[in-house]
Design a protein around this motif. Structure first.
Motif, short mmCIF file in Angstrom:
data_model
loop_
_atom_site.label_atom_id
_atom_site.label_comp_id
_atom_site.label_asym_id
_atom_site.label_seq_id
_atom_site.Cartn_x
_atom_site.Cartn_y
_atom_site.Cartn_z
N GLU A 1 -28.28 -8.36 22.28
CA GLU A 1 -27.22 -7.43 22.69
C GLU A 1 -26.28 -8.10 23.70
OE1 GLU A 1 -24.71 -4.59 22.85
OE2 GLU A 1 -26.46 -4.32 21.57
N THR A 2 -26.84 -8.86 24.64
CA THR A 2 -26.01 -9.58 25.61
C THR A 2 -25.06 -10.54 24.91
OG1 THR A 2 -27.73 -9.47 27.32
CG2 THR A 2 -26.06 -11.20 27.56
N THR B 1 -37.77 -7.47 23.47
CA THR B 1 -37.13 -8.41 24.40
C THR B 1 -36.02 -9.18 23.71
OG1 THR B 1 -39.26 -8.64 25.55
CG2 THR B 1 -37.57 -10.28 26.04
N ARG C 1 -32.78 -7.25 23.52
CA ARG C 1 -32.00 -7.24 24.77
C ARG C 1 -31.11 -8.47 24.86
NH1 ARG C 1 -36.14 -7.16 29.29
NH2 ARG C 1 -34.25 -7.56 30.52
#
Length: 387
Positions: free
Chosen positions: A301-302, A295, A298
């Motif tokens: 990466e954003t 998690t 993710r």
């Protein structure tokens, strides 16, 4: 002086990248920074920080053009995994993980040119002036004020729970610059030297006996007008961005990973992996750590792709500290009589500090926005529940 990176670490094979990090850590990291169950002070970490800086490895998330490693998410996770697997303590890094990224995004060219190299070289050690006695989780209620007087802002007020302020050369501080505006709209983001006349630091001793936090008082503190980041009265934009970085940091899997590794080592010394109840508990915790890591990747990466971290980042802030605390509680239970001993203890053939990890994990559900506030954010913004 920080070294500019000329190597494309993202193009390296992950195994090669990990071996490179592992070899450097084994050869260069001081033993006293390994498996510390407390926050280390600047004088303890300085030599190590300067080694990382000279190697160009101090700011893995920063863009290469600003002196960072420019790592993508996969390499970033590998970087932290290797440091955490080796048990390397977190050094005073607020300038790196918080202010540096904020200046890259919002700072003027002059601010970037002045502050970023000084952070990387270890000249400037930053602390965060956010929380106040009457404005902790409800940060927008802050009352510390700044009034423009010619070419200077004059700051008056108090901050609290300021991490390692006694070791810091500089502080970034949220101040109210328009008392007539709505709470979030009258706040600005200022930078100040800690040796400015009128700043007083008072350490706060924790349950573990460490002076990790401080109160900071501002009495007619004058800072240059150009020390504002972003526009006047737009500090809440800075605050939200920085809180996003902070919640990503506080929700990082590295704290739970390190605690889980120490729990595994403790269990091996005591031979309790043979016990079905412990083996099941450990397996559940290990799966939770793996899920948290995925998690986190993710969200990272954003951020690295230039996106904004929305209110859903609160999931990470809820999950990471809670998991860290649960692992520390199992460590205490597993250690038995050693679990209630303050300070390191020899258990089997190794040294552990179960109570230290327990104490270190306690405030994680409070700072960076308490877990109760994070639940309210999720309920209102994602689930549409009434406030």
């Amino acid at each position: 002086m920080a070294t500019a990176n000329t190597m494309d670490y993202n193009a390296m094979d992950e195994g090669e990248f990990r071996r490179m990090l592992r070899g450097f850590i084994a050869a260069e990291c001081p033993p006293h920074l390994i498996d510390q169950a407390r926050r280390v002070r600047w004088h303890e970490a300085k030599d190590w920080v300067l080694k990382l800086s000279a190697k160009g490895w101090l700011a893995p998330a920063w863009p290469v053009e600003h002196g960072g490693m420019g790592l993508n998410v996969e390499k970033m996770l590998a970087y932290h995994d290797e440091f955490d697997s080796a048990g390397v303590a977190r050094h005073p890094d607020i300038g790196i993980v918080m202010l540096g990224m904020l200046l890259v995004r919002f700072g003027t060219d002059a601010q970037k040119a002045h502050y970023l190299p000084r952070i990387l070289s270890g000249q400037d050690i930053w602390c965060q002036g956010y929380s106040e006695p009457g404005a902790g989780s409800d940060l927008a209620s802050l009352r510390t004020s700044a009034v423009l007087d010619g070419d200077h802002w004059v700051i008056n007020g108090q901050k609290i729970w300021t991490t390692l302020a006694q070791d810091s050369t500089d502080i970034f501080v949220l101040v109210r610059t328009d008392p007539a505006a709505k709470k979030q709209r009258g706040i600005s983001f200022l930078l100040a030297r800690m040796d400015t006349p009128g700043i007083t630091v008072r350490p706060i001793e924790t349950l573990a006996g460490d002076a990790e936090f401080c109160e900071v008082f501002f009495d007619d503190v004058r800072v240059p007008k150009d020390n504002i980041v972003g526009a006047v009265n737009d500090g809440w934009t800075m605050a939200k961005a920085l809180l996003g970085f902070e919640r990503l940091t506080h929700g990082s899997p590295k704290f739970a990973q390190m605690a889980l590794q120490r729990l595994a080592a403790l269990a091996r010394e005591l031979g309790v992996f043979r016990e079905p109840a412990f083996a099941e508990t450990y397996a559940r915790l290990a799966l939770d750590v793996a899920d948290l890591t995925a998690t986190y990747a993710r969200f990272a990466e954003t951020l690295k792709s230039g996106g904004a971290l929305g209110p859903e980042i609160s999931v990470l802030k809820l999950w990471g500290p809670d998991l860290y605390q649960r692992i520390s509680e199992v460590m205490i239970e597993t250690a038995g009589e050693h679990g209630v001993t303050l300070g390191p203890s020899t258990i089997g053939g190794a040294v552990f500090d179960p109570l230290g990890y327990y104490f270190l994990s306690r405030p994680t559900t409070i700072y960076g926005g308490s877990n109760e506030i994070q639940r309210n954010i999720l309920a209102k913004t994602l689930l549409g529940m009434p406030g």
